[in-house]
Scaffold this motif. Structure first.
Motif, PDB file in Angstrom:
ATOM      1  N   PRO A  67       9.551   3.386  -0.173  1.00 14.66           N
ATOM      2  CA  PRO A  67       9.534   2.129  -0.937  1.00 14.66           C
ATOM      3  C   PRO A  67       9.614   2.363  -2.442  1.00 14.66           C
ATOM      4  O   PRO A  67       8.922   3.231  -2.979  1.00 14.66           O
ATOM      5  CB  PRO A  67       8.187   1.507  -0.550  1.00 14.66           C
ATOM      6  N   PHE A  68      10.456   1.575  -3.096  1.00 12.94           N
ATOM      7  CA  PHE A  68      10.636   1.704  -4.543  1.00 12.94           C
ATOM      8  C   PHE A  68      10.225   0.422  -5.276  1.00 12.94           C
ATOM      9  O   PHE A  68       9.618   0.476  -6.337  1.00 12.94           O
ATOM     10  CB  PHE A  68      12.102   2.024  -4.858  1.00 12.94           C
ATOM     11  N   ALA A  69      10.556  -0.734  -4.698  1.00 11.06           N
ATOM     12  CA  ALA A  69      10.230  -2.002  -5.360  1.00 11.06           C
ATOM     13  C   ALA A  69      10.237  -3.125  -4.321  1.00 11.06           C
ATOM     14  O   ALA A  69      10.705  -2.959  -3.194  1.00 11.06           O
ATOM     15  CB  ALA A  69      11.224  -2.295  -6.480  1.00 11.06           C
ATOM     16  N   ILE A  70       9.693  -4.271  -4.720  1.00 14.91           N
ATOM     17  CA  ILE A  70       9.653  -5.470  -3.874  1.00 14.91           C
ATOM     18  C   ILE A  70      10.150  -6.643  -4.713  1.00 14.91           C
ATOM     19  O   ILE A  70       9.798  -6.753  -5.886  1.00 14.91           O
ATOM     20  CB  ILE A  70       8.220  -5.777  -3.393  1.00 14.91           C
TER      21      ILE A  70
ATOM     22  N   ARG B 200       0.834  -1.209   0.000  1.00 15.00           N
ATOM     23  CA  ARG B 200       0.000   0.000   0.000  1.00 15.00           C
ATOM     24  C   ARG B 200       0.863   1.251   0.000  1.00 15.00           C
ATOM     25  O   ARG B 200       0.571   2.230  -0.698  1.00 15.00           O
ATOM     26  CB  ARG B 200      -0.933  -0.003   1.215  1.00 15.00           C
ATOM     27  N   ALA B 201       1.933   1.239   0.795  1.00 15.53           N
ATOM     28  CA  ALA B 201       2.822   2.406   0.857  1.00 15.53           C
ATOM     29  C   ALA B 201       3.508   2.639  -0.487  1.00 15.53           C
ATOM     30  O   ALA B 201       3.667   3.782  -0.927  1.00 15.53           O
ATOM     31  CB  ALA B 201       3.858   2.220   1.966  1.00 15.53           C
ATOM     32  N   LEU B 202       3.891   1.550  -1.145  1.00 14.83           N
ATOM     33  CA  LEU B 202       4.597   1.672  -2.428  1.00 14.83           C
ATOM     34  C   LEU B 202       3.687   2.279  -3.498  1.00 14.83           C
ATOM     35  O   LEU B 202       4.099   3.169  -4.242  1.00 14.83           O
ATOM     36  CB  LEU B 202       5.099   0.289  -2.855  1.00 14.83           C
ATOM     37  N   THR B 203       2.437   1.817  -3.565  1.00 14.40           N
ATOM     38  CA  THR B 203       1.538   2.291  -4.622  1.00 14.40           C
ATOM     39  C   THR B 203       0.953   3.657  -4.321  1.00 14.40           C
ATOM     40  O   THR B 203       0.503   4.357  -5.230  1.00 14.40           O
ATOM     41  CB  THR B 203       0.386   1.291  -4.839  1.00 14.40           C
ATOM     42  N   ASN B 204       0.960   4.063  -3.039  1.00 15.48           N
ATOM     43  CA  ASN B 204       0.414   5.378  -2.671  1.00 15.48           C
ATOM     44  C   ASN B 204       1.498   6.396  -2.334  1.00 15.48           C
ATOM     45  O   ASN B 204       1.197   7.527  -1.942  1.00 15.48           O
ATOM     46  CB  ASN B 204      -0.539   5.231  -1.477  1.00 15.48           C
ATOM     47  N   PHE B 205       2.775   5.983  -2.459  1.00 15.40           N
ATOM     48  CA  PHE B 205       3.927   6.861  -2.216  1.00 15.40           C
ATOM     49  C   PHE B 205       3.918   7.436  -0.798  1.00 15.40           C
ATOM     50  O   PHE B 205       4.147   8.629  -0.598  1.00 15.40           O
ATOM     51  CB  PHE B 205       3.974   7.982  -3.262  1.00 15.40           C
ATOM     52  N   ASN B 206       3.664   6.541   0.177  1.00 11.15           N
ATOM     53  CA  ASN B 206       3.730   6.924   1.587  1.00 11.15           C
ATOM     54  C   ASN B 206       5.085   6.548   2.175  1.00 11.15           C
ATOM     55  O   ASN B 206       5.624   5.481   1.866  1.00 11.15           O
ATOM     56  CB  ASN B 206       2.632   6.236   2.404  1.00 11.15           C
ATOM     57  N   VAL B 207       5.612   7.409   3.023  1.00 13.14           N
ATOM     58  CA  VAL B 207       6.841   7.111   3.746  1.00 13.14           C
ATOM     59  C   VAL B 207       6.545   6.073   4.822  1.00 13.14           C
ATOM     60  O   VAL B 207       5.507   6.135   5.491  1.00 13.14           O
ATOM     61  CB  VAL B 207       7.430   8.379   4.391  1.00 13.14           C
ATOM     62  N   LEU B 208       7.432   5.105   4.972  1.00 18.07           N
ATOM     63  CA  LEU B 208       7.309   4.096   6.025  1.00 18.07           C
ATOM     64  C   LEU B 208       8.338   4.357   7.121  1.00 18.07           C
ATOM     65  O   LEU B 208       9.498   4.671   6.822  1.00 18.07           O
ATOM     66  CB  LEU B 208       7.531   2.695   5.464  1.00 18.07           C
ATOM     67  N   LYS B 209       7.912   4.229   8.351  1.00 14.53           N
ATOM     68  CA  LYS B 209       8.830   4.298   9.484  1.00 14.53           C
ATOM     69  C   LYS B 209       8.984   2.890  10.033  1.00 14.53           C
ATOM     70  O   LYS B 209       8.004   2.277  10.454  1.00 14.53           O
ATOM     71  CB  LYS B 209       8.294   5.236  10.565  1.00 14.53           C
ATOM     72  N   ILE B 210      10.203   2.371  10.008  1.00 11.83           N
ATOM     73  CA  ILE B 210      10.432   0.993  10.420  1.00 11.83           C
ATOM     74  C   ILE B 210      11.490   0.907  11.515  1.00 11.83           C
ATOM     75  O   ILE B 210      12.378   1.750  11.597  1.00 11.83           O
ATOM     76  CB  ILE B 210      10.850   0.108   9.225  1.00 11.83           C
ATOM     77  N   ALA B 211      11.366  -0.120  12.329  1.00 11.64           N
ATOM     78  CA  ALA B 211      12.430  -0.496  13.261  1.00 11.64           C
ATOM     79  C   ALA B 211      13.062  -1.743  12.661  1.00 11.64           C
ATOM     80  O   ALA B 211      12.421  -2.804  12.587  1.00 11.64           O
ATOM     81  CB  ALA B 211      11.862  -0.783  14.650  1.00 11.64           C
ATOM     82  N   TYR B 212      14.304  -1.612  12.198  1.00 11.28           N
ATOM     83  CA  TYR B 212      14.949  -2.669  11.410  1.00 11.28           C
ATOM     84  C   TYR B 212      16.146  -3.227  12.166  1.00 11.28           C
ATOM     85  O   TYR B 212      16.995  -2.483  12.649  1.00 11.28           O
ATOM     86  CB  TYR B 212      15.408  -2.101  10.065  1.00 11.28           C
ATOM     87  N   LYS B 213      16.217  -4.562  12.246  1.00 11.53           N
ATOM     88  CA  LYS B 213      17.298  -5.198  13.000  1.00 11.53           C
ATOM     89  C   LYS B 213      17.914  -6.322  12.190  1.00 11.53           C
ATOM     90  O   LYS B 213      17.303  -7.364  11.989  1.00 11.53           O
ATOM     91  CB  LYS B 213      16.769  -5.752  14.322  1.00 11.53           C
ATOM     92  N   LYS B 214      19.131  -6.071  11.715  1.00 11.37           N
ATOM     93  CA  LYS B 214      19.886  -7.146  11.078  1.00 11.37           C
ATOM     94  C   LYS B 214      20.406  -8.076  12.169  1.00 11.37           C
ATOM     95  O   LYS B 214      20.458  -7.717  13.347  1.00 11.37           O
ATOM     96  CB  LYS B 214      21.051  -6.564  10.278  1.00 11.37           C
ATOM     97  N   GLU B 215      20.825  -9.265  11.774  1.00 11.51           N
ATOM     98  CA  GLU B 215      21.298 -10.243  12.762  1.00 11.51           C
ATOM     99  C   GLU B 215      22.547  -9.747  13.485  1.00 11.51           C
ATOM    100  O   GLU B 215      22.825 -10.158  14.607  1.00 11.51           O
ATOM    101  CB  GLU B 215      21.556 -11.591  12.087  1.00 11.51           C
TER     102      GLU B 215
END
Length: 355
Positions: free
Chosen positions: A177-180, A150-165
């Motif tokens: 978001p640009f692509a999946i 939804r964010a990608l198609t509506n051009f909304n900014v996403l706020k994420i908490a991201y944790k790599k290993e």
């Protein structure tokens, strides 16, 4: 009864109607479990549909169904088209994002609703005889793909908490978001502009701990997927040469590369590293410093290198054993693609090239 309660019941009645259209037989127990209502409420809902002239038929020992031919389908599917959709549903069920599976199953219910009884029987038979040989544990590692779509198609900014290993704590980021894409390790990846790093980055959805679809809109990136793919191809295969084009040959270069291999490739990757390190040691080590490390997860590798200038760096990256290491690593099916960072030394306790 409140207005919202009426809407809620109307939505449920519509969903039950759709369920009856999509399946040969539906039991009271199935409806009770799916909609989290009592059996008594299920019977009331079925009676309400009957009062609305929906021809519901009770079949002893099987459940409820609709009178065959009750509804003329607004869209007709051929048998092979219906079979293709059943295969798609089976494949989708093996993905690791729960939200995508749920949305697709809802869509398939609407498709099956327009099939006649004989077509439904064949579709159910095919579904029971079809197996997809991947993700045997039916592992579900994320539930955010629908939000990302939804964010990608509506051009909304996403706020994420991201944790790599390799991270101790999740890092908050705002991304565009640009692509999946779906990786060879069966993980869903977001390609997005990272406002924290000020560049395009790849984010595995299963490593997102929280996600918020912000009301803020971003300006769509004026770039095609082909153009993005070409940039990434050059960056990936040529050692991120785009970062180096403006660096003078007399300036020291410091590069950090981080990537994650599959567990069954860890030992082979370490062997390949030792091979090119042996060759590196035969060269003039006063012109470069190269170190390779493995993180706490045992499969994420970090390579940290210092070169006196760009010419030295290019020379090192053409060593045959190093090229072989890169080729085998890239063809092994990485869990995380190489993330390349070009850094500048601010200060050091010693002269890097005078030990």
């Amino acid at each position: 009864m409140a207005y919202t309660d009426n809407i809620s019941r109307l939505s449920r009645l519509t969903a039950i109607h759709l369920k009856l259209q999509s399946n040969l037989y539906v039991t009271v127990e199935q409806l009770s479990e799916q909609f989290n209502i009592s059996k008594r409420t299920v019977y009331r809902d079925l009676h309400a549909l009957e009062q609305a002239n929906v021809p519901i038929v009770a079949v002893e020992g099987k459940g409820y169904t609709l009178m065959d031919g009750y509804k003329i389908p607004p869209v007709m599917f051929t048998e092979t088209e219906a079979n293709a959709l059943i295969f798609a549903q089976k494949i989708m069920a093996k993905t690791k994002d729960e939200s995508l599976i749920n949305e697709f199953n809802n869509a398939i219910d609407k498709v099956k609703a327009v099939l006649r009884s004989e077509e439904k029987s064949k579709a159910d038979f095919l579904a029971n005889r079809t197996f997809i040989g991947k993700n045997w544990q039916n592992e579900k590692t994320s539930n955010f793909l629908s939000v990302v779509q939804r964010a990608l198609t509506n051009f909304n900014v996403l706020k994420i908490a991201y944790k790599k290993e390799s991270d101790l704590e999740p890092i908050l980021r705002e991304i565009e978001p640009f692509a999946i894409y779906h990786s060879s390790s069966e993980d869903w990846i977001i390609v997005a502009w990272c406002r924290l790093r000020n560049e395009f980055r790849n984010f595995r959805i299963d490593r997102i701990k929280t996600i918020v679809n912000l009301p803020e809109k971003f300006v769509p990136h004026q770039m095609t997927m082909e153009e993005y793919g070409e940039i990434q191809r050059k960056k990936y295969l040529e050692g991120n040469s785009l970062h180096y084009k403006n660096i003078k040959t007399t300036k020291m270069i410091t590069v950090k590369v981080t990537y994650t291999v599959k567990p069954d490739f860890v030992q082979k990757n370490q062997e390949n590293i030792n091979l090119f390190m042996t060759d590196f040691k035969k060269m003039d080590t006063n012109e470069f410093r190269y170190g390779s490390y493995v993180c706490g997860d045992g499969k994420t590798f970090v390579h940290l290198s210092h070169y006196k200038n760009e010419n030295i760096q290019k020379k090192m990256l053409q060593v045959p054993s190093f090229l072989s290491f890169q080729k085998q690593r890239d063809e092994s099916g990485l869990e995380d693609l190489p993330e390349i960072e070009v850094m500048e030394v601010v200060a050091s306790s010693h002269d890097i090239f005078k030990f």
